[in-house]
Design an enzyme around this catalytic site. Structure first.
Site, PDB file in Angstrom:
ATOM      1  N   ARG A 112       0.831  -1.098   0.076  1.00 50.87           N
ATOM      2  CA  ARG A 112       0.038  -0.099  -0.017  1.00 50.87           C
ATOM      3  C   ARG A 112       0.808   1.298  -0.005  1.00 50.87           C
ATOM      4  NH1 ARG A 112      -4.965   1.651  -1.408  1.00 50.87           N
ATOM      5  NH2 ARG A 112      -6.147   2.824   0.235  1.00 50.87           N
ATOM      6  N   THR A 385      -9.677   0.117 -10.309  1.00 50.29           N
ATOM      7  CA  THR A 385      -8.871  -0.629  -9.669  1.00 50.29           C
ATOM      8  C   THR A 385      -8.889  -1.943 -10.341  1.00 50.29           C
ATOM      9  OG1 THR A 385      -9.132   0.579  -7.610  1.00 50.29           O
ATOM     10  CG2 THR A 385      -8.618  -1.735  -7.251  1.00 50.29           C
ATOM     11  N   ASN A 405      -6.161   4.120  -7.407  1.00 50.98           N
ATOM     12  CA  ASN A 405      -7.228   4.744  -7.044  1.00 50.98           C
ATOM     13  C   ASN A 405      -8.501   5.381  -7.893  1.00 50.98           C
ATOM     14  OD1 ASN A 405      -9.223   5.235  -4.741  1.00 50.98           O
ATOM     15  ND2 ASN A 405      -8.473   7.559  -4.546  1.00 50.98           N
ATOM     16  N   SER A 457      -9.980  -0.407   1.021  1.00 53.87           N
ATOM     17  CA  SER A 457     -11.339  -1.508   1.093  1.00 53.87           C
ATOM     18  C   SER A 457     -10.751  -2.754   0.225  1.00 53.87           C
ATOM     19  CB  SER A 457     -12.561  -0.998   0.437  1.00 53.87           C
ATOM     20  OG  SER A 457     -12.807   0.141   1.015  1.00 53.87           O
TER      21      SER A 457
HETATM   22  O1  DON Z   1      -7.649   1.201  -1.765  1.00 57.12           O
HETATM   23  C1  DON Z   1      -9.079   1.486  -1.920  1.00 57.12           C
HETATM   24  O2  DON Z   1      -9.975   1.062  -1.217  1.00 57.12           O
HETATM   25  C2  DON Z   1      -9.372   2.175  -3.225  1.00 57.12           C
HETATM   26  N1  DON Z   1      -8.297   2.992  -3.475  1.00 57.12           N
HETATM   27  C3  DON Z   1      -9.694   1.435  -4.263  1.00 57.12           C
HETATM   28  C4  DON Z   1     -10.371   2.049  -5.278  1.00 57.12           C
HETATM   29  C5  DON Z   1     -11.110   1.239  -6.329  1.00 57.12           C
HETATM   30  O3  DON Z   1     -11.497   0.244  -6.046  1.00 57.12           O
HETATM   31  C6  DON Z   1     -11.716   2.084  -7.206  1.00 57.12           C
HETATM   32  N2  DON Z   1     -12.691   1.549  -8.132  1.00 57.12           N
HETATM   33  N3  DON Z   1     -13.933   1.981  -7.930  1.00 57.12           N
END
Ligand code: DON
Length: 574
Positions: A112, A385, A405, A457
């Site tokens: 991350r 994502t 993101n 998430s």
């Molecule tokens: O890490 C996360 O939870 C978000 N940055 C994920 C983003 C994502 O899934 C975009 N899709 N809608």
């Protein structure tokens, strides 16, 4: 932050439980013991499912050269960075759950992003104190220090069979030779054109001749090829030190960002213990903090373990699942953050006793209103994502969710690197009590701080049942958690990889207090029954894109499915 019990939440559970935090009989049903994994059994074949056929084929190519699931994961992730940059890439981060066939161990890789040391919450406010959404979502201030290159070097070095250079080779070849961008990438570029035009290196890369690449045009990414070659030649340091690091810092600072070389040299991908939960004879191995996904999935499954979902009509089943989602998301807002910075009451959140208390507050025929936090209306997020799933011939498994993101991340390409930076800073609670792009509210636990990881998430998961195993995950912002949860339930119900990937979905995240529903999820009678119980159902168009592989260990048969909502995806067994 010091650990403190959230008395508000506990008090509500006690109140709703009629004075007891325990189930009516005083002893919550213990989860059945997790099944032992299928020891020496091996699939003999491999399966890969990802959101882009170039990436799936890159994974299969590396497997055919003697690589294992982890080498294949490096090939898939790096190829997605070239062919699907709107979703994930070298400038972003990922989370992965691995299963090691040789000793049966499950491992979590946390690649991350982190906040730069000079992060300043005031940078995300307008002069009048309102949230500056542009700073949070576009340009260098929105970007965390990338984790993906470190994560790939760790995956390859610690768990792979092949040299990193061999696993990165397909991505480098595609970046040099070129490929035809699919409709989705062309659409993502067109949709973010105004932002890309703000930074010359972004415009030069994504808007050749001032326009998004035309249909059928061959598109090359030589700068990113060079960046990946340096990673291939020098491993971790090939990105976080030397030429690439210097170019990244120069570009970010020239455009108003605050990264330093020390932010890059200090970055480390981390190995953590995954969350493991037993549900009805299935063992679910999933993402721990700094993802909220696994905690929420475990909490939801623990609540649901008190019901037999298979014996209910569709409306009652949906009702209990939504109520469990609502309660898990409430806790997500209050407690969770980077475990290296905050203490979290995980023992409580993951305990069957806590779930039993929450279960007591669920009425059999009525929605519980979410009225404990100010309402936050979430905009409809796009799907930006990516998730891919791999099982190799020996039974090694990789569930990997990777992201920059929002669509096209920050929109900012660091000149000379080809690296499109993420806009992951928006996943912090940048402004207390103001929702992020997914409508998620955060607490002090997820406040930004130098070196800290923003809450995610992402919920890559491996589900091991008595006779079948699934590797599963999805993009979708806050809906990742509920989509993966539903996928797990469908797998437990006996669905195939194809059925799970295609299954219609719904979502509730406590606030806003609405159920988002994909067209076709509920028939008219079920929708009416849910409305009568007090639910507000709202249509939502963007779902997915789930990529699932399953292994029927009894028949020793692999299956791979890519979400049918995404035509350029590919699930394949070889
Ligand atoms: O890490 C996360 O939870 C978000 N940055 C994920 C983003 C994502 O899934 C975009 N899709 N809608």
């Amino acid at each position: 932050m010091r650990f403190s019990v959230n008395w508000r939440v506990l008090a509500l559970s006690l109140l709703l439980a009629g004075g007891s935090a325990f189930a009516a009989d005083g002893s919550p049903k213990a989860a059945p013991p997790a099944p032992a994994h299928a020891g020496s059994l091996r699939p003999g074949h491999a399966a890969v499912a990802s959101a882009n056929f170039h990436a799936t084929e890159a994974g299969l190519e590396v497997l055919a050269k003697g690589g294992n699931a982890f080498d294949a994961a490096v090939a898939v992730a790096s190829t997605l960075s070239i062919v699907e940059p709107e979703s994930s890439g070298t400038g972003g981060g990922f989370m992965a759950v691995l299963h090691l066939a040789k000793d049966g161990r499950d491992v979590f890789i946390d690649a991350r992003e982190t906040a730069p040391a000079a992060v300043n919450p005031r940078d995300y406010l307008n002069p009048d104190g309102s949230p500056n959404r542009d700073a949070a979502l576009r340009g260098p201030l929105s970007a965390g220090i990338p984790g993906q290159p470190a994560g790939l070097a760790l995956l390859s070095g610690r768990y792979g069979r092949l040299p990193l250079a061999q696993s990165l080779a397909p991505a480098i070849r595609i970046a040099r030779d070129g490929f035809q961008p699919d409709e989705r990438l062309r659409g993502a570029i067109a949709g973010t054109q105004k932002d890309l035009e703000r930074w010359p290196a972004s415009a030069a890369k994504y808007l050749p001749g001032g326009k998004p690449p035309a249909k059928g045009a061959v598109w090359r990414d030589p700068d990113q090829a060079r960046t990946l070659e340096l990673l291939a030649a020098h491993g971790h340091d090939g990105f976080y030190r030397g030429e690439t690091a210097q170019k990244l810092v120069d570009a970010v600072r020239a455009a108003g960002g605050n990264w330093t070389l020390a932010d890059l040299t200090g970055y480390q991908a981390k190995e953590r213990t995954p969350i493991s939960v037993d549900y009805r004879g299935y063992k679910i191995v999933t993402a721990p903090p700094p993802s909220s996904g696994g905690v929420a999935i475990a909490e939801i499954l623990n609540i649901l373990s008190g019901y037999d979902l298979t014996k209910m009509d569709a409306a009652t089943r949906a009702h209990y699942i939504i109520e469990a989602m609502r309660r898990a998301f409430r806790d997500h807002n209050d407690y969770l953050g980077d475990p290296d910075f905050v203490q979290m009451p995980l023992d409580m959140l993951l305990s069957p006793y806590y779930a039993a208390g929450l279960r007591q507050g669920i009425l059999p025929d009525k929605a519980t209103p979410s009225s404990m936090l100010p309402r936050a209306e979430a905009p409809e997020p796009g799907m930006h994502t990516t998730h891919f799933s791999i099982i190799d011939a020996d039974g090694n498994m990789a569930a990997v969710t990777s992201t920059v993101n929002y669509t096209m991340g920050s929109g900012f390409v660091a000149a000379g690197t080809g690296v499109l930076l993420n806009d992951e800073m928006d996943d912090f609670a940048l402004v207390p009590n103001k929702p992020n792009v997914y409508g998620l509210l955060g607490s002090a636990a997820n406040a930004p701080k130098g070196g800290k990881r923003m809450l995610s998430s992402m919920s890559p998961s491996i589900v091991i049942g008595p006779g079948r195993t699934a590797v599963i995950g999805s993009p979708g912002g806050s809906t990742i958690i509920t989509q993966v949860l539903e996928g797990i339930l469908h797998f437990i119900d006996g669905e195939s990889a194809q059925q799970i990937a295609a299954h219609k979905r719904f979502h509730h995240q406590y606030l806003p207090d609405v159920v988002k529903v994909e067209d076709g999820t509920f028939d008219a009678a079920t929708s009416e029954a849910l409305t009568k119980m007090g639910y507000t159902l709202k249509p939502r168009e963007s779902w997915g894109f789930m990529n699932v592989v399953t292994w029927d260990r009894e028949a020793n048969k692999l299956d791979a499915a890519s979400d049918p909502r995404r035509p350029s995806g590919l699930g394949k067994v070889q």
